[in-house]
Design an enzyme around this catalytic site. Sequence first.
Site, PDB file in Angstrom:
ATOM      1  CE1 TYR A  37      86.062  51.988  47.295  1.00  0.00           C
ATOM      2  CE2 TYR A  37      85.423  49.689  47.135  1.00  0.00           C
ATOM      3  CZ  TYR A  37      86.244  50.669  47.650  1.00  0.00           C
ATOM      4  OH  TYR A  37      87.260  50.321  48.503  1.00  0.00           O
ATOM      5  CE  LYS A  84      89.656  47.604  49.187  1.00  0.00           C
ATOM      6  NZ  LYS A  84      90.816  47.289  50.055  1.00  0.00           N
TER       7      LYS A  84
END
Length: 253
Positions: free
Chosen positions: A152, A159
Site C-alpha cells: 500500500y 489514508k
Amino acid sequence: MGLLEGKKLLVTGVLMDSSIAFHVARLAQEEGAEVVLTSFGRTMKITQTISRRLPEPVEVVELDVTNTEHLETLAERLEPIIGSLDGVVHSIGFAPQGAFTFMDATWEDVSTALHASAYSLKALAKAAEPLMKDGGAVVGLTFDAKFAWPVYDWMGVAKAAFESTNRYLARDLGPQGIRCNLVAAGPIRTTAAKSIPGFEQFEETWNNRAPLGWDVSDAVPAARACAALLSDWFPATTGEIVHVDGGVHAMGQ
C-alpha cells in the site's frame, strides 16, 4: 418510511457497479434519498452508463476534486439540480504507480497521492458546505491506516492523512451541524483496488483473519454503514471511523 427519506445526497466515485459508492447510491435511493453523482473527464461516460443501473435516474455533474474551478463552482452548479444537500460521500483515491514503491517514490508521485486522496476530503466538504445550511453528514471511505500494509506504501500514508483530515473537519464543521465520519472497509475487488500492484495479497488472506469472514466481492456491508452514517441515526457521532472489515482490525497476528 426509508432510513434516508427526503435526504439529498452527493455521491462521488461511482465507476463500476461493484464499487462501494455505487451501492451507497443504490441503497440511498431505495431508502428514499435523492442522489446526484459526480465524475469527470474520460470517466464521465462510464459513470453515466453505470448510473443507469440504479433504481432511479440520476444527474452526473463534473467534478475533479483536484481542479480548483470545479470545486469553486460546485455549489452553484448543484443548486439548480438538487437545491440543497444533506450528505456527501467521498469515495475517491488515486496514486501514481510510483507511489506504490515506498523508498523509491518521488515527491511528485507522493504529492499527487496526498492531493487526490487526502486533501480532497477537505476540498469536497468545503465546496459542498454552502448547500448544507441545515447541517448534514460527510462520509468518507478509508482503508485502516494504523498499520504499514504490504504493497500500500504511500497510499497508506495518504489514508493516514485522510483520517486526520476527517478529525479536523469534524472540529471545524461541527458548529454548522455537519458530522464527519469515515468507514474503514476491508478489501473490496473494485477498480481502485485493481490499480494497486499486489493487492491480491489482501484478498487471499483477509477472509482467514476475519472472525466474521470476508467476501472481497461484496461491497454492500460497507455501503450500509455509509447509509447509516448519512442518516439521522447518528446525530451525536463525528470524527469517528467505523470499521466494516469482518473484525480484522481488532485481531492480533
